[in-house]
Design a protein around this motif. Structure first.
Motif, PDB file in Angstrom:
ATOM      1  N   TYR A  23       3.053  -8.923  -5.425  1.00 26.81           N
ATOM      2  CA  TYR A  23       2.258  -7.771  -5.831  1.00 26.81           C
ATOM      3  C   TYR A  23       2.428  -7.605  -7.339  1.00 26.81           C
ATOM      4  CZ  TYR A  23      -0.023  -3.254  -5.489  1.00 26.81           C
ATOM      5  OH  TYR A  23      -0.913  -2.227  -5.617  1.00 26.81           O
ATOM      6  N   TYR A  51       6.812  -1.625  -6.651  1.00 28.08           N
ATOM      7  CA  TYR A  51       6.453  -1.495  -5.250  1.00 28.08           C
ATOM      8  C   TYR A  51       7.111  -2.585  -4.419  1.00 28.08           C
ATOM      9  CZ  TYR A  51       2.912   1.756  -6.834  1.00 28.08           C
ATOM     10  OH  TYR A  51       2.277   2.823  -7.399  1.00 28.08           O
ATOM     11  N   GLU A  91      -3.059  -5.791   0.310  1.00 22.98           N
ATOM     12  CA  GLU A  91      -2.319  -5.273   1.450  1.00 22.98           C
ATOM     13  C   GLU A  91      -2.770  -5.961   2.720  1.00 22.98           C
ATOM     14  OE1 GLU A  91      -2.842  -0.936   1.667  1.00 22.98           O
ATOM     15  OE2 GLU A  91      -4.031  -1.157   3.434  1.00 22.98           O
ATOM     16  N   ASN A 126       5.670   0.981   0.995  1.00 26.55           N
ATOM     17  CA  ASN A 126       5.291   0.498  -0.326  1.00 26.55           C
ATOM     18  C   ASN A 126       6.280   0.831  -1.436  1.00 26.55           C
ATOM     19  OD1 ASN A 126       3.035  -0.287   1.041  1.00 26.55           O
ATOM     20  ND2 ASN A 126       1.688   1.228   0.136  1.00 26.55           N
ATOM     21  N   ALA A 155       6.824  -5.341  -1.583  1.00 27.19           N
ATOM     22  CA  ALA A 155       5.758  -6.172  -1.040  1.00 27.19           C
ATOM     23  C   ALA A 155       6.358  -7.225  -0.107  1.00 27.19           C
ATOM     24  CB  ALA A 155       4.973  -6.829  -2.179  1.00 27.19           C
ATOM     25  N   LEU A 203       2.145  -3.879   1.435  1.00 30.74           N
ATOM     26  CA  LEU A 203       1.604  -4.594   0.293  1.00 30.74           C
ATOM     27  C   LEU A 203       1.945  -6.069   0.420  1.00 30.74           C
ATOM     28  CD1 LEU A 203       2.527  -2.093  -2.553  1.00 30.74           C
ATOM     29  CD2 LEU A 203       0.308  -2.409  -1.432  1.00 30.74           C
ATOM     30  N   GLY A 220       1.180   3.250   4.346  1.00 26.67           N
ATOM     31  CA  GLY A 220       1.701   3.434   2.999  1.00 26.67           C
ATOM     32  C   GLY A 220       3.175   3.764   2.895  1.00 26.67           C
TER      33      GLY A 220
END
Length: 166
Positions: free
Chosen positions: A119, A124, A159, A87, A126, A115, A84
């Protein structure tokens, strides 16, 4: 990242040295401990407030990134894992710099998730899995595996997880 799937990919994890980059409140450590792992663990996170919330009863080592600097015994780990962390908040250049540093400190491999681009929420970061593979090809390795299709949201995969074996 699904912890059980991670465990399948990097067996045997038991008694290995694990560096958890972006450990937050050390949920990964708790999961491993509950499933019989008894190796050496260090969780690092830039968020001191998150580290302050780590349960005292789980008896683990965690610190800010600054706490690792200059300590040679903390430089090399069997597995370097990040879940994570790519992200939000890291731009592409810093993401690749972080991955490069993870690889430099791993004796067996590096595992991280990202990700999948596109996305649905643009706040976020990605990535396209093939682009990540192409970047990782620059580093010496025995294998690179990308696992997809485990966190589907709607019609897209949300993801993917990268397994980089040194």
């Amino acid at each position: 990242m699904k912890w059980a799937r991670l465990e399948e990919q990097i067996k045997p994890l038991k008694n290995k040295l694990v560096l958890d980059v972006g450990c937050g409140v050390c949920h990964f450590y708790e999961y491993m401990w509950e499933h019989g792992w008894r190796g050496e663990y260090l969780g690092i996170d830039p968020n001191k407030k998150a580290l302050d919330l780590v349960r005292e009863d789980i008896n683990t080592r965690c610190c800010t990134i600054e706490g690792v600097n200059g300590q040679d015994h903390m430089l090399y780990w069997d597995w370097v894992i990040a879940s994570g962390v790519f992200n939000i908040g890291l731009k592409e250049q810093h993401t690749y710099w972080t991955i490069q540093n993870m690889i430099q400190h791993a004796k067996k491999g590096v595992v991280f998730n990202m990700l999948t681009y596109p996305y649905p929420d643009e706040q976020y970061e990605a990535y396209v899995p093939k682009d990540i593979t192409n970047q990782l090809e620059e580093y010496p390795h025995s294998n690179i595996a990308i696992v997809e299709n485990y966190l589907a949201t709607g019609d897209t995969d949300a993801e993917f997880t990268v397994y980089f074996y040194v």
